[in-house]
Design a protein around this motif. Structure first.
Motif, PDB file in Angstrom:
ATOM      1  N   GLY A  32      -2.416  -7.440  15.114  1.00  0.00           N
ATOM      2  CA  GLY A  32      -3.268  -6.628  16.161  1.00  0.00           C
ATOM      3  C   GLY A  32      -3.994  -7.222  17.191  1.00  0.00           C
ATOM      4  O   GLY A  32      -4.510  -6.653  17.907  1.00  0.00           O
ATOM      5  N   LYS A  33      -3.592  -8.613  17.414  1.00  0.00           N
ATOM      6  CA  LYS A  33      -4.143  -9.210  18.550  1.00  0.00           C
ATOM      7  C   LYS A  33      -3.128  -8.876  19.916  1.00  0.00           C
ATOM      8  O   LYS A  33      -1.967  -8.470  19.812  1.00  0.00           O
ATOM      9  N   GLU A  34      -3.834  -8.774  21.110  1.00  0.00           N
ATOM     10  CA  GLU A  34      -3.257  -8.499  22.397  1.00  0.00           C
ATOM     11  C   GLU A  34      -3.223  -9.781  23.442  1.00  0.00           C
ATOM     12  O   GLU A  34      -4.417 -10.272  23.250  1.00  0.00           O
ATOM     13  N   ALA A  35      -2.250  -9.682  24.082  1.00  0.00           N
ATOM     14  CA  ALA A  35      -2.126 -10.969  25.131  1.00  0.00           C
ATOM     15  C   ALA A  35      -3.226 -10.457  26.271  1.00  0.00           C
ATOM     16  O   ALA A  35      -3.445  -9.500  26.774  1.00  0.00           O
ATOM     17  N   HIS A  36      -4.000 -11.615  26.269  1.00  0.00           N
ATOM     18  CA  HIS A  36      -5.278 -11.304  27.153  1.00  0.00           C
ATOM     19  C   HIS A  36      -4.923 -12.292  28.551  1.00  0.00           C
ATOM     20  O   HIS A  36      -5.476 -12.252  29.633  1.00  0.00           O
ATOM     21  N   SER A  37      -4.133 -13.407  28.413  1.00  0.00           N
ATOM     22  CA  SER A  37      -3.698 -13.994  29.575  1.00  0.00           C
ATOM     23  C   SER A  37      -2.403 -14.998  29.501  1.00  0.00           C
ATOM     24  O   SER A  37      -1.916 -14.979  28.171  1.00  0.00           O
ATOM     25  N   LEU A  38      -1.816 -15.287  30.567  1.00  0.00           N
ATOM     26  CA  LEU A  38      -0.489 -16.092  30.461  1.00  0.00           C
ATOM     27  C   LEU A  38      -0.545 -16.988  31.568  1.00  0.00           C
ATOM     28  O   LEU A  38      -0.920 -16.671  32.603  1.00  0.00           O
ATOM     29  N   HIS A  39      -0.113 -18.309  31.207  1.00  0.00           N
ATOM     30  CA  HIS A  39       0.058 -19.431  32.501  1.00  0.00           C
ATOM     31  C   HIS A  39       1.636 -19.837  32.367  1.00  0.00           C
ATOM     32  O   HIS A  39       1.909 -20.279  31.277  1.00  0.00           O
ATOM     33  N   ALA A  40       2.304 -19.704  33.411  1.00  0.00           N
ATOM     34  CA  ALA A  40       3.857 -20.055  33.508  1.00  0.00           C
ATOM     35  C   ALA A  40       3.942 -20.995  34.490  1.00  0.00           C
ATOM     36  O   ALA A  40       3.305 -21.008  35.694  1.00  0.00           O
ATOM     37  N   TYR A  41       4.797 -21.971  34.197  1.00  0.00           N
ATOM     38  CA  TYR A  41       5.383 -23.012  35.324  1.00  0.00           C
ATOM     39  C   TYR A  41       7.023 -22.719  35.258  1.00  0.00           C
ATOM     40  O   TYR A  41       7.601 -22.934  34.409  1.00  0.00           O
ATOM     41  N   PHE A  42       7.353 -22.462  36.522  1.00  0.00           N
ATOM     42  CA  PHE A  42       8.807 -22.283  37.111  1.00  0.00           C
ATOM     43  C   PHE A  42       9.216 -23.985  37.027  1.00  0.00           C
ATOM     44  O   PHE A  42       8.627 -24.773  37.963  1.00  0.00           O
ATOM     45  N   LEU A  43      10.290 -24.145  36.445  1.00  0.00           N
ATOM     46  CA  LEU A  43      10.714 -25.717  36.512  1.00  0.00           C
ATOM     47  C   LEU A  43      12.113 -25.738  37.103  1.00  0.00           C
ATOM     48  O   LEU A  43      12.238 -26.558  38.070  1.00  0.00           O
ATOM     49  N   ARG A  44      12.786 -24.464  36.991  1.00  0.00           N
ATOM     50  CA  ARG A  44      14.161 -24.611  37.747  1.00  0.00           C
ATOM     51  C   ARG A  44      14.466 -23.107  37.899  1.00  0.00           C
ATOM     52  O   ARG A  44      13.947 -22.200  37.461  1.00  0.00           O
ATOM     53  N   GLY A  45      15.274 -22.712  39.241  1.00  0.00           N
ATOM     54  CA  GLY A  45      15.735 -21.345  39.244  1.00  0.00           C
ATOM     55  C   GLY A  45      16.834 -21.270  38.263  1.00  0.00           C
ATOM     56  O   GLY A  45      17.834 -22.030  37.976  1.00  0.00           O
ATOM     57  N   GLY A  46      16.614 -20.010  37.579  1.00  0.00           N
ATOM     58  CA  GLY A  46      17.607 -19.430  36.770  1.00  0.00           C
ATOM     59  C   GLY A  46      18.763 -18.754  37.479  1.00  0.00           C
ATOM     60  O   GLY A  46      18.640 -18.635  38.717  1.00  0.00           O
ATOM     61  N   GLU A  47      19.928 -18.625  36.628  1.00  0.00           N
ATOM     62  CA  GLU A  47      20.993 -18.122  37.277  1.00  0.00           C
ATOM     63  C   GLU A  47      21.510 -16.803  36.657  1.00  0.00           C
ATOM     64  O   GLU A  47      21.316 -16.641  35.578  1.00  0.00           O
ATOM     65  N   GLU A  48      21.544 -15.842  37.626  1.00  0.00           N
ATOM     66  CA  GLU A  48      21.993 -14.510  37.230  1.00  0.00           C
ATOM     67  C   GLU A  48      23.475 -14.672  36.517  1.00  0.00           C
ATOM     68  O   GLU A  48      24.187 -15.246  36.677  1.00  0.00           O
ATOM     69  N   GLY A  49      23.322 -13.781  35.208  1.00  0.00           N
ATOM     70  CA  GLY A  49      24.508 -13.770  34.476  1.00  0.00           C
ATOM     71  C   GLY A  49      24.255 -14.227  33.028  1.00  0.00           C
ATOM     72  O   GLY A  49      24.423 -13.431  32.125  1.00  0.00           O
TER      73      GLY A  49
END
Length: 312
Positions: A72-89
């Protein structure tokens, strides 16, 4: 929509794309597959070209983390760090670490990888809903209603209608492909402006079709959409644009705080500003309001922002 990007001759046919199909594709994109305990996989974007959209990786990582929260818990925050660009596909794999499970709060870490190489780290915090001291000191901006504004798609159609035959196939695909998130900018397409001005922007957004009644999915869609328009806000102060190939940049980190439940298939106002840029970076903030004026979420992002050097 699959297949080749539309040609100038069938440009107007984009208006007939079924919104429910586009929305279903977004739901499918943000529905991660469980591979084994605490290991999930995200699908690639339909017709995706180039680098993966950062909002997609954030939303899929959040969905993977949410899938491990069952009390029953709900997300109240997120913190993200981009390390590298992802590739489509290629698909993206998400490994979840259960760092903490308490009575009121829980914490999860997600590492997004492609072919074994990490591209994003995300930490999400969850809370059991409760009543508490409440105040809201963020006035709702005075902006036109979404019904009085043209969509981003309409503006693109009007501005680039006579330039389509001069574009490459990938450029036409980017400009014309239908999107599951409808956006109605208050101040037009700011990335078309060359005059420096105060780095602020407002945009209404929602999915083009109805979403399932799943609060976790609505949070993921809001996290997905929060990566739109934000990074470019800092560039407004300099009259420069990534779209005109004047800047080199990439998202460095991204944070979202969810304040109140909301439906992502109803109009939400994204109010962004940039208090600072320097040292090759731009800092951006965002506030997301319901159409009724409730503050739904707050967002912050810093990105690399460098003026592209002219080649001799």
């Amino acid at each position: 929509m699959t297949g080749a990007p539309p040609s100038p001759a069938n440009f107007a046919d984009l208006e007939t794309i079924d919104p429910d199909t586009l929305t279903a594709q977004l739901v499918d994109l943000l529905t991660v597959e469980r591979i084994e305990n605490d290991s999930y996989r995200g699908k690639p974007q339909v017709d995706g070209i180039g680098r993966v959209f950062g909002g997609q990786v954030i939303a899929q990582a959040l969905q993977a983390a949410q899938a491990t929260i069952g009390d029953g818990k709900e997300a109240h925050s997120l913190h993200a760090y981009f390390l590298r660009g992802g590739e489509e596909g290629p698909p993206i794999d998400y490994a979840i670490a259960r760092d903490f499970d308490g009575r009121s709060f829980a914490n999860r870490r997600a590492v997004a990888s492609q072919d074994g190489t990490p591209i994003l780290n995300l930490t999400a915090s969850f809370q059991t809903p409760e009543d508490g001291l409440a105040h809201e000191n963020m006035p709702f901006p005075h902006v036109p209603s979404p019904e009085d504004l043209k969509s981003d798609h309409q503006l693109r159609r009007e501005i680039f209608a006579d330039k389509l035959d001069q574009m490459s196939e990938s450029q036409r695909h980017f400009m014309l492909r239908p999107r599951p998130i409808e956006m109605r900018p208050v101040d037009g397409l700011h990335w078309m402006e060359t005059r420096p001005r105060e780095p602020k922007s407002q945009t209404w957004f929602k999915t083009v079709g109805r979403l399932p009644d799943d609060p976790a999915l609505h949070r993921a869609v809001i996290a997905y959409a929060s990566d739109y328009t934000l990074l470019g806000t800092a560039a407004i102060a300099h009259g420069l644009s990534w779209m005109r190939n004047e800047l080199v940049g990439a998202s460095l980190d991204h944070a979202v705080w969810f304040h109140a439940p909301a439906r992502a298939d109803e109009w939400l106002l994204y109010d962004t500003d940039s208090p600072w840029s320097g040292n090759g970076r731009g800092y951006n903030r965002g506030r997301i309001f319901s159409e009724g004026g409730t503050l739904i979420a707050s967002v912050a992002q810093e990105g690399m922002m460098r003026k592209r050097r002219e080649r001799k």
